[in-house]
Design an enzyme around this catalytic site. Sequence first.
Site, PDB file in Angstrom:
ATOM      1  N   ASP A 246       0.998  -1.077   0.002  1.00  0.00           N
ATOM      2  CA  ASP A 246      -0.066  -0.094   0.016  1.00  0.00           C
ATOM      3  C   ASP A 246       0.958   1.278  -0.002  1.00  0.00           C
ATOM      4  OD1 ASP A 246       1.123   0.019   2.465  1.00  0.00           O
ATOM      5  OD2 ASP A 246      -0.748   0.041   3.487  1.00  0.00           O
ATOM      6  N   GLY A 247       2.102   1.032   0.075  1.00  0.00           N
ATOM      7  CA  GLY A 247       2.916   2.139  -0.218  1.00  0.00           C
ATOM      8  C   GLY A 247       3.748   2.566   1.109  1.00  0.00           C
ATOM      9  N   GLU A 248       3.140   2.110   2.314  1.00  0.00           N
ATOM     10  CA  GLU A 248       3.702   2.375   3.725  1.00  0.00           C
ATOM     11  C   GLU A 248       5.256   2.143   3.653  1.00  0.00           C
ATOM     12  OE1 GLU A 248       1.177   1.150   6.654  1.00  0.00           O
ATOM     13  OE2 GLU A 248      -0.374   2.400   6.099  1.00  0.00           O
TER      14      GLU A 248
ATOM     15  N   ARG B 269      14.184  25.318   4.618  1.00  0.00           N
ATOM     16  CA  ARG B 269      13.737  26.653   3.956  1.00  0.00           C
ATOM     17  C   ARG B 269      12.256  27.445   4.384  1.00  0.00           C
ATOM     18  NH1 ARG B 269      15.162  26.529  -2.321  1.00  0.00           N
ATOM     19  NH2 ARG B 269      14.465  24.133  -2.024  1.00  0.00           N
ATOM     20  N   GLN B 270      11.556  26.551   4.697  1.00  0.00           N
ATOM     21  CA  GLN B 270      10.125  26.641   5.203  1.00  0.00           C
ATOM     22  C   GLN B 270      10.208  26.994   6.514  1.00  0.00           C
ATOM     23  OE1 GLN B 270       6.883  24.683   3.388  1.00  0.00           O
ATOM     24  NE2 GLN B 270       8.557  23.534   2.209  1.00  0.00           N
TER      25      GLN B 270
ATOM     26  N   ASP C  48      21.869  36.715  -2.305  1.00  0.00           N
ATOM     27  CA  ASP C  48      20.589  37.496  -1.648  1.00  0.00           C
ATOM     28  C   ASP C  48      21.206  37.875  -0.421  1.00  0.00           C
ATOM     29  OD1 ASP C  48      20.650  35.099  -0.097  1.00  0.00           O
ATOM     30  OD2 ASP C  48      19.272  34.062  -1.278  1.00  0.00           O
TER      31      ASP C  48
ATOM     32  N   LYS D  28      17.575  40.121  -4.094  1.00  0.00           N
ATOM     33  CA  LYS D  28      16.892  39.234  -5.165  1.00  0.00           C
ATOM     34  C   LYS D  28      15.371  39.479  -4.599  1.00  0.00           C
ATOM     35  CE  LYS D  28      16.720  34.624  -3.847  1.00  0.00           C
ATOM     36  NZ  LYS D  28      17.398  33.172  -3.509  1.00  0.00           N
TER      37      LYS D  28
ATOM     38  N   ARG E 238      11.552  37.030  -4.907  1.00  0.00           N
ATOM     39  CA  ARG E 238      10.927  35.837  -5.452  1.00  0.00           C
ATOM     40  C   ARG E 238       9.469  36.222  -5.434  1.00  0.00           C
ATOM     41  NH1 ARG E 238      13.450  31.131  -5.401  1.00  0.00           N
ATOM     42  NH2 ARG E 238      14.939  30.773  -4.106  1.00  0.00           N
TER      43      ARG E 238
ATOM     44  N   THR F 147      18.456  30.849  -9.014  1.00  0.00           N
ATOM     45  CA  THR F 147      19.127  31.954  -8.012  1.00  0.00           C
ATOM     46  C   THR F 147      20.855  32.256  -8.500  1.00  0.00           C
ATOM     47  OG1 THR F 147      17.989  31.625  -6.178  1.00  0.00           O
ATOM     48  CG2 THR F 147      20.285  32.706  -5.816  1.00  0.00           C
TER      49      THR F 147
HETATM   50  C1  R5P Z   1      17.670  31.096  -0.615  1.00  0.00           C
HETATM   51  O1  R5P Z   1      17.276  31.876   0.186  1.00  0.00           O
HETATM   52  C2  R5P Z   1      18.662  30.064  -0.740  1.00  0.00           C
HETATM   53  O2  R5P Z   1      19.528  30.353   0.063  1.00  0.00           O
HETATM   54  C3  R5P Z   1      19.118  29.772  -2.209  1.00  0.00           C
HETATM   55  O3  R5P Z   1      19.466  30.691  -2.839  1.00  0.00           O
HETATM   56  C4  R5P Z   1      17.682  29.299  -2.896  1.00  0.00           C
HETATM   57  O4  R5P Z   1      17.232  28.453  -2.106  1.00  0.00           O
HETATM   58  C5  R5P Z   1      18.279  28.461  -3.975  1.00  0.00           C
HETATM   59  O5  R5P Z   1      17.232  27.934  -4.565  1.00  0.00           O
HETATM   60  P1  R5P Z   1      17.134  28.119  -6.400  1.00  0.00           P
HETATM   61  O6  R5P Z   1      18.230  27.271  -6.867  1.00  0.00           O
HETATM   62  O7  R5P Z   1      15.837  27.318  -6.640  1.00  0.00           O
HETATM   63  O8  R5P Z   1      17.077  29.531  -6.934  1.00  0.00           O
END
Ligand code: R5P
Length: 312
Positions: A42-44, A101-102, A174, A197, A199, A231
């Site tokens: 079942d994927g578990e 990153r989240q 960034d 930068k 987004r 980036t």
């Molecule tokens: C952003 O805050 C990170 O430090 C990287 O610059 C970013 O996650 C790179 O992501 P991507 O290659 O998708 O631009």
Amino acid sequence: MSAVPSVRLLLLSGGAHPALAENLSRELKVPLVTAEVGAFADGETHVRVARDVRDAAVFIVQPTCPPVNDHLMVLALLADAVRAAGAARVTGIVPYLGYARQEQRGGPGDPRSAQVVGRLLGVVGLDHLVTVDLHAPALENAFPMPVTVLHAEEVLMPRVRSWGLHNLVVVSPDAGGLKRAQRYAPALDASVAAIAKDRPRPDLAVPLHVLGDVRDRACLLVDDMASTGRTLAGAADALRRAGAREVHALFTHAVMAPGAEDRLSAARLGKVLTTDTIPVPAAPWLEVVSIAPLLARAVRYLCGEGTATDPR
Ligand code: R5P
């Protein structure tokens, strides 16, 4: 970071990065135990550790790289498995931590996903987490267990020095990466610049302006990861438009989402350097140094070996 008294060390691979786990086992001169990892119809996910772990200090090597959810689930199940089998301590060696990153809510209705991962790993019994170049350093304070954050420049810097770049500017692509660029610059006798930068939406990076003087200089872009590669590719264009003589790049984590390899190989970069925190696709334009010696030092330190120094 506190050292623990000497106990039997057991190095366990969760299968996300067998080559790194083997490399670490060679560095430490301890055998590697590989967990059985499979899936039910079942994927578990199903894991088993066919080894006596009682009273051992278990180090689980498992970067939570793509497929992130699968690798994260294996890590969680392995932590519980060895905890239930009587391990004295359980440490996650997670050189790349997915979801990092989240760490902030993008807007109303969003979760704090990085903190959720931290809580999950605490609940299943991880006593300690070792990771490399955590995206947002403040995140370590949001995790329920001590977190050792290693910096990849220790293994990357000798390679960069061997390139013999002159009149160098270390550039953060960034604002968030400025501190990282500032760590690299003095040892390379370089100045620092950054790129503003934007987004407009997830996975789309638009470089706006170069902040600092890069005209006729060699530029080294320094980032924690390349995911879509937008980036770094966009930053390289912006630097050339601002008059840079040559543009090189390094990043710790080669996440390499679909399209990234094409984007980066077409970005007219000079040298491109990364580490093996994640399995890296072999490419003629990409140099890779191993993070294993740095991880080995952290493991020795955590095992309370007299000669080991705090790797941070
Ligand atoms: C952003 O805050 C990170 O430090 C990287 O610059 C970013 O996650 C790179 O992501 P991507 O290659 O998708 O631009």
